[in-house]
Write an enzyme that holds these catalytic residues in place. Structure first.
Site, PDB file in Angstrom:
ATOM      1  N   GLY B   7       0.830  -1.207   0.000  1.00 28.88           N
ATOM      2  CA  GLY B   7       0.000   0.000   0.000  1.00 28.88           C
ATOM      3  C   GLY B   7       0.858   1.247   0.000  1.00 28.88           C
ATOM      4  O   GLY B   7       2.045   1.202  -0.347  1.00 28.88           O
ATOM      5  N   ASN B   8       0.277   2.365   0.405  1.00 27.85           N
ATOM      6  CA  ASN B   8       1.034   3.611   0.420  1.00 27.85           C
ATOM      7  C   ASN B   8       1.980   3.706   1.606  1.00 27.85           C
ATOM      8  O   ASN B   8       2.967   4.426   1.560  1.00 27.85           O
ATOM      9  CB  ASN B   8       0.080   4.803   0.392  1.00 27.85           C
ATOM     10  N   TYR B  68     -13.122  -1.980 -14.009  1.00 22.50           N
ATOM     11  CA  TYR B  68     -12.943  -0.772 -14.819  1.00 22.50           C
ATOM     12  C   TYR B  68     -11.499  -0.263 -14.704  1.00 22.50           C
ATOM     13  O   TYR B  68     -10.827  -0.552 -13.699  1.00 22.50           O
ATOM     14  CB  TYR B  68     -13.985   0.295 -14.474  1.00 22.50           C
ATOM     15  N   ASP B  74      -6.076  -3.488  -5.377  1.00 20.73           N
ATOM     16  CA  ASP B  74      -6.470  -4.067  -4.086  1.00 20.73           C
ATOM     17  C   ASP B  74      -7.974  -4.366  -4.056  1.00 20.73           C
ATOM     18  O   ASP B  74      -8.407  -5.412  -3.560  1.00 20.73           O
ATOM     19  CB  ASP B  74      -6.050  -3.172  -2.912  1.00 20.73           C
ATOM     20  N   ARG B  75      -8.772  -3.460  -4.636  1.00 22.01           N
ATOM     21  CA  ARG B  75     -10.224  -3.702  -4.698  1.00 22.01           C
ATOM     22  C   ARG B  75     -10.514  -4.917  -5.590  1.00 22.01           C
ATOM     23  O   ARG B  75     -11.348  -5.754  -5.267  1.00 22.01           O
ATOM     24  CB  ARG B  75     -10.960  -2.484  -5.273  1.00 22.01           C
ATOM     25  N   ASP B  89     -13.703  -2.473   2.300  1.00 22.21           N
ATOM     26  CA  ASP B  89     -12.295  -2.344   2.640  1.00 22.21           C
ATOM     27  C   ASP B  89     -12.111  -0.956   3.252  1.00 22.21           C
ATOM     28  O   ASP B  89     -12.183   0.062   2.553  1.00 22.21           O
ATOM     29  CB  ASP B  89     -11.440  -2.510   1.371  1.00 22.21           C
TER      30      ASP B  89
END
Lengths: 205, 205
Positions: B7-8, B68, B74-75, B89
């Protein structure tokens, strides 16, 4: 008799028939000689009005029994205007208040359109889209702009609908969010009805 | 085999049984010799990993047909982990995605707990309260702290409940919002299940 709803950016007047706005920056309340009944959420303007005897603060004539101390006078007056229903006031915040048999039974605060837009932008530059108020909220989104628009509007719509009550929509952004509440009574003068009720009840004129 | 969700702020590893985190600031991915299957939403780290042959980007093995283009990996991986249900999430944003019969049918983005807190603060200093996660959302609020807490949590709860589907809750703030979804499956390792599915489907090991 003049009514005035004073916010952070403008004096909103109603002379019985028409309503018009004056900017807080330009308008000097001393220039008015006639009697004005007002409510005011702007602390600086409130101080300015106190010594002016023709400006009469309607907040002094409210029965606060059913409200809570930090509740804005604009929300209270809107509640006073309705006997049964949900009142949505869409401004910098979107307040949602419930009145049953003329008694306030609670309410909540949702972010306003601009605040929510900035909120998404602050999370990620990938979410820097304007909201699409034409979005069909019966379809789950499949792109980023729709995903934030739905995220902003649909949860609010779902909560409000769950109460199954008459809905009154007011405030500067009422028209923006009107599409998600097609059965709402849209009335930008709702606060003025509430103010008139207070004036009559207190025999002020 | 090591799995890693990047992640970030952190590398989130799973060695099959245990999971642990390393800070993006401190951890040097070159120090790892074993094979790592990863997903990454952090563009800088992604560039750093490209030349490392033992780090294998699972995003290359996804069938994107039903997703999309700007949807976070992650989604997507979370959606791959579930056959039927809603996946929440809860991180810097709260993403809400629906999967039916193994197919993503859309999703939306709601502000995360911190972002929403700041959003209310930015509207007015009168709304500078922390959220009260113990609040009973069946009672309409009558004070400012409850009014913003309800405004944040109840609309989300109402929307999610309206789908009447199994609910999977993951992400760093899953425990914070778990109380409003008492029937949810709380699983911080949800992404790792999705990653394992991709690995098996693509015969990567």
């Amino acid at each position: 008799m003049l009514l005035c709803d004073i916010g952070n950016t403008s004096f909103h007047f109603c002379d019985g028939q028409d309503s018009y706005k004056k900017s807080v920056k330009d308008f000097d309340p001393k220039t008015l000689q006639e009697e004005v009944f007002y409510i005011c959420v702007n602390p600086q303007i409130k101080t300015l009005l106190e010594p002016l005897s023709n400006w009469r603060d309607l907040s002094r004539f409210i029965d606060y029994t059913n409200y809570y101390p930090s509740m804005g006078i604009d929300r209270i007056i809107a509640c006073e205007s309705v006997e049964n229903g949900i009142i949505i006031d869409a401004g910098s915040a979107i307040t949602v208040d419930i009145v049953k048999e003329g008694v306030f039974s609670g309410g909540y605060i949702y972010p306003g359109t601009e605040a929510m837009q900035k909120c998404y932008q602050n999370i990620s530059s990938a979410l820097e889209y304007s909201f699409n108020y034409e979005l069909d909220l019966d379809i789950m989104p499949k792109n980023s702009q729709d995903a934030i628009t739905y995220g902003f509007l649909k949860p609010l719509q779902s909560e409000v609908r769950s109460h199954q009550m008459n809905l009154y929509l007011t405030g500067g952004d009422a028209k923006k969010i009107a599409k998600i509440f097609p059965d709402a009574h849209i009335d930008e003068a709702l606060l003025f009805y509430g103010m008139k009720k207070i004036i009559q009840r207190a025999n002020l004129c």
